[in-house]
Write a protein that holds these residues in place. Sequence first.
Motif, PDB file in Angstrom:
ATOM      1  N   LEU A 102       0.707  -0.823  -0.224  1.00 17.65           N
ATOM      2  CA  LEU A 102       0.410   0.028   0.236  1.00 17.65           C
ATOM      3  C   LEU A 102       0.719   0.942   0.040  1.00 17.65           C
ATOM      4  CD1 LEU A 102      -2.665  -1.174   2.420  1.00 17.65           C
ATOM      5  CD2 LEU A 102      -3.069  -1.163   0.031  1.00 17.65           C
ATOM      6  N   ASP A 103      -0.068   2.328  -0.935  1.00 18.07           N
ATOM      7  CA  ASP A 103       1.355   3.728  -0.049  1.00 18.07           C
ATOM      8  C   ASP A 103       0.240   4.291   0.772  1.00 18.07           C
ATOM      9  OD1 ASP A 103       2.207   3.599  -2.541  1.00 18.07           O
ATOM     10  OD2 ASP A 103       0.756   2.875  -3.911  1.00 18.07           O
ATOM     11  N   GLY A 104      -0.337   4.004   1.399  1.00 19.70           N
ATOM     12  CA  GLY A 104      -0.873   5.042   2.513  1.00 19.70           C
ATOM     13  C   GLY A 104      -2.905   4.026   2.631  1.00 19.70           C
ATOM     14  N   PHE A 105      -2.663   5.263   3.779  1.00 17.76           N
ATOM     15  CA  PHE A 105      -4.462   4.691   4.514  1.00 17.76           C
ATOM     16  C   PHE A 105      -5.206   5.968   4.603  1.00 17.76           C
ATOM     17  CE2 PHE A 105      -1.761   1.427   6.141  1.00 17.76           C
ATOM     18  CZ  PHE A 105      -2.434   0.052   6.158  1.00 17.76           C
ATOM     19  N   ALA A 106      -6.667   5.401   4.638  1.00 17.79           N
ATOM     20  CA  ALA A 106      -7.536   6.636   4.922  1.00 17.79           C
ATOM     21  C   ALA A 106      -8.498   6.603   6.048  1.00 17.79           C
ATOM     22  CB  ALA A 106      -8.374   7.472   3.345  1.00 17.79           C
ATOM     23  N   PHE A 107      -9.167   6.940   6.773  1.00 17.93           N
ATOM     24  CA  PHE A 107     -10.396   6.418   7.965  1.00 17.93           C
ATOM     25  C   PHE A 107     -10.827   8.022   7.641  1.00 17.93           C
ATOM     26  CE2 PHE A 107      -7.055   9.197  10.318  1.00 17.93           C
ATOM     27  CZ  PHE A 107      -8.031   9.581  11.910  1.00 17.93           C
ATOM     28  N   GLY A 108     -12.718   7.369   7.727  1.00 18.60           N
ATOM     29  CA  GLY A 108     -13.966   8.661   8.792  1.00 18.60           C
ATOM     30  C   GLY A 108     -12.977   9.301   9.722  1.00 18.60           C
ATOM     31  N   ARG A 109     -12.729  10.331   9.771  1.00 19.28           N
ATOM     32  CA  ARG A 109     -11.933  10.979  10.941  1.00 19.28           C
ATOM     33  C   ARG A 109     -13.808  11.468  12.105  1.00 19.28           C
ATOM     34  NH1 ARG A 109     -13.257  16.228  10.112  1.00 19.28           N
ATOM     35  NH2 ARG A 109     -12.314  17.350   8.649  1.00 19.28           N
ATOM     36  N   GLY A 110     -14.106  11.620  11.057  1.00 19.57           N
ATOM     37  CA  GLY A 110     -15.901  11.976  12.044  1.00 19.57           C
ATOM     38  C   GLY A 110     -15.718  13.803  11.418  1.00 19.57           C
ATOM     39  N   PRO A 111     -17.075  14.187  11.456  1.00 15.58           N
ATOM     40  CA  PRO A 111     -17.508  13.355  12.972  1.00 15.58           C
ATOM     41  C   PRO A 111     -18.558  12.223  12.559  1.00 15.58           C
ATOM     42  CG  PRO A 111     -19.035  15.692  12.083  1.00 15.58           C
ATOM     43  CD  PRO A 111     -17.563  15.599  10.835  1.00 15.58           C
ATOM     44  N   GLY A 112     -18.809  12.060  13.955  1.00  9.84           N
ATOM     45  CA  GLY A 112     -19.254  10.427  13.739  1.00  9.84           C
ATOM     46  C   GLY A 112     -19.635  10.162  15.536  1.00  9.84           C
ATOM     47  N   ALA A 113     -20.010   8.787  15.187  1.00 11.04           N
ATOM     48  CA  ALA A 113     -20.088   8.473  16.665  1.00 11.04           C
ATOM     49  C   ALA A 113     -18.714   8.322  17.735  1.00 11.04           C
ATOM     50  CB  ALA A 113     -20.670   6.592  16.538  1.00 11.04           C
ATOM     51  N   PHE A 114     -18.766   7.985  18.439  1.00 17.31           N
ATOM     52  CA  PHE A 114     -17.687   8.849  19.433  1.00 17.31           C
ATOM     53  C   PHE A 114     -16.726   7.340  19.676  1.00 17.31           C
ATOM     54  CE2 PHE A 114     -17.648  12.720  22.200  1.00 17.31           C
ATOM     55  CZ  PHE A 114     -18.147  12.695  21.292  1.00 17.31           C
ATOM     56  N   THR A 115     -17.454   5.753  19.586  1.00 21.24           N
ATOM     57  CA  THR A 115     -16.735   5.515  19.627  1.00 21.24           C
ATOM     58  C   THR A 115     -16.368   4.738  17.984  1.00 21.24           C
ATOM     59  OG1 THR A 115     -18.478   4.263  21.695  1.00 21.24           O
ATOM     60  CG2 THR A 115     -16.656   2.499  20.847  1.00 21.24           C
ATOM     61  N   GLY A 116     -16.627   4.406  17.602  1.00 23.27           N
ATOM     62  CA  GLY A 116     -16.407   4.196  15.879  1.00 23.27           C
ATOM     63  C   GLY A 116     -15.747   4.916  16.143  1.00 23.27           C
ATOM     64  N   LEU A 117     -15.050   6.286  15.782  1.00 18.54           N
ATOM     65  CA  LEU A 117     -14.948   7.357  15.458  1.00 18.54           C
ATOM     66  C   LEU A 117     -13.192   6.735  16.052  1.00 18.54           C
ATOM     67  CD1 LEU A 117     -15.636  10.971  15.447  1.00 18.54           C
ATOM     68  CD2 LEU A 117     -15.349   9.369  13.293  1.00 18.54           C
ATOM     69  N   ARG A 118     -12.794   6.280  17.641  1.00 22.25           N
ATOM     70  CA  ARG A 118     -11.990   6.059  17.822  1.00 22.25           C
ATOM     71  C   ARG A 118     -11.501   4.539  17.651  1.00 22.25           C
ATOM     72  NH1 ARG A 118     -14.486   7.989  22.574  1.00 22.25           N
ATOM     73  NH2 ARG A 118     -15.419   6.018  23.344  1.00 22.25           N
ATOM     74  N   ILE A 119     -12.520   3.799  17.194  1.00 21.89           N
ATOM     75  CA  ILE A 119     -12.080   2.716  16.525  1.00 21.89           C
ATOM     76  C   ILE A 119     -11.074   2.449  15.503  1.00 21.89           C
ATOM     77  CG2 ILE A 119     -12.979   0.805  15.516  1.00 21.89           C
ATOM     78  CD1 ILE A 119     -15.256   0.199  18.052  1.00 21.89           C
ATOM     79  N   ALA A 120     -12.191   3.476  14.412  1.00 17.37           N
ATOM     80  CA  ALA A 120     -11.470   3.042  13.170  1.00 17.37           C
ATOM     81  C   ALA A 120      -9.620   4.057  13.326  1.00 17.37           C
ATOM     82  CB  ALA A 120     -12.450   4.095  12.002  1.00 17.37           C
ATOM     83  N   ALA A 121      -9.895   4.970  13.555  1.00 23.55           N
ATOM     84  CA  ALA A 121      -8.140   5.278  13.601  1.00 23.55           C
ATOM     85  C   ALA A 121      -7.621   4.729  14.548  1.00 23.55           C
ATOM     86  CB  ALA A 121      -8.691   6.775  15.173  1.00 23.55           C
ATOM     87  N   GLY A 122      -7.248   4.350  15.771  1.00 27.11           N
ATOM     88  CA  GLY A 122      -7.018   3.631  16.352  1.00 27.11           C
ATOM     89  C   GLY A 122      -6.659   1.926  15.324  1.00 27.11           C
ATOM     90  N   LEU A 123      -7.293   1.410  14.665  1.00 23.70           N
ATOM     91  CA  LEU A 123      -6.788   0.381  13.657  1.00 23.70           C
ATOM     92  C   LEU A 123      -5.771   0.654  12.689  1.00 23.70           C
ATOM     93  CD1 LEU A 123      -6.704  -2.887  13.299  1.00 23.70           C
ATOM     94  CD2 LEU A 123      -9.217  -2.119  11.450  1.00 23.70           C
TER      95      LEU A 123
END
Length: 234
Positions: free
Chosen positions: A64-85
Amino acid sequence: MTRTTGLKILALDASTEALSVALIDTAADHDFEHFEIAPQQHARRLLPQAQELLGRAELTLADLDGFAFGRGPGAFTGLRIAAGLVQGLAGGAGKPVVPVSTLAALASRCQLDPAIDHVRVVQDARMGEVYTADFRRGPDGAPEPLGPERVICPEALDTEFETRDCVRAGNGWAVMATARGVDADTLTPVEHWPHALDIARLAEPVLARGEAGTAAEALPVYVRDDVARKPGGR
């Protein structure tokens, strides 16, 4: 949007009840996505779905050349899960990360229709509030914000932007209908959920320009920073 050649990006989104993972390979012109409504399943299923897409594409994290993730706004728990992963995957692979607004991703999905220019995104923020932002199609074809992302009471959202050429997006329009005292069918959105595929596509030009951040900088953007504050506060 104009696509950049030669980039491989894995994107995740867990900002809503939707679970979304996407992998794009612009060199091979291949896009892979898994999307489903799976409340409270993100922690258990995001990584296996990412592994499945990598297997389908015959790629490894090192490719891979890089990663991306939905950084918010949104559900607090879901945002932390995606960011942590993403932090773990990108940090282990030594790859950069592009955080992407979930509201912009929703606008981008609407603007896949070339006839759509202006988009108002409203997401249910719970606690009697909504996340919202307005967008127009920018010169490069990507959604261009017309103001800051906000968390507000539904009653505080004016209708001036909602002209005939503006479309609605997001899962918060039923909340808006209740606040405005109208039938929900009169405020039906074009799209309800952000998709990781749009997040990956929005990350492409950022990654190509060398403007992606490090894994340690892959942080959620909550907009509402104090979950315990009184609803409707500013």
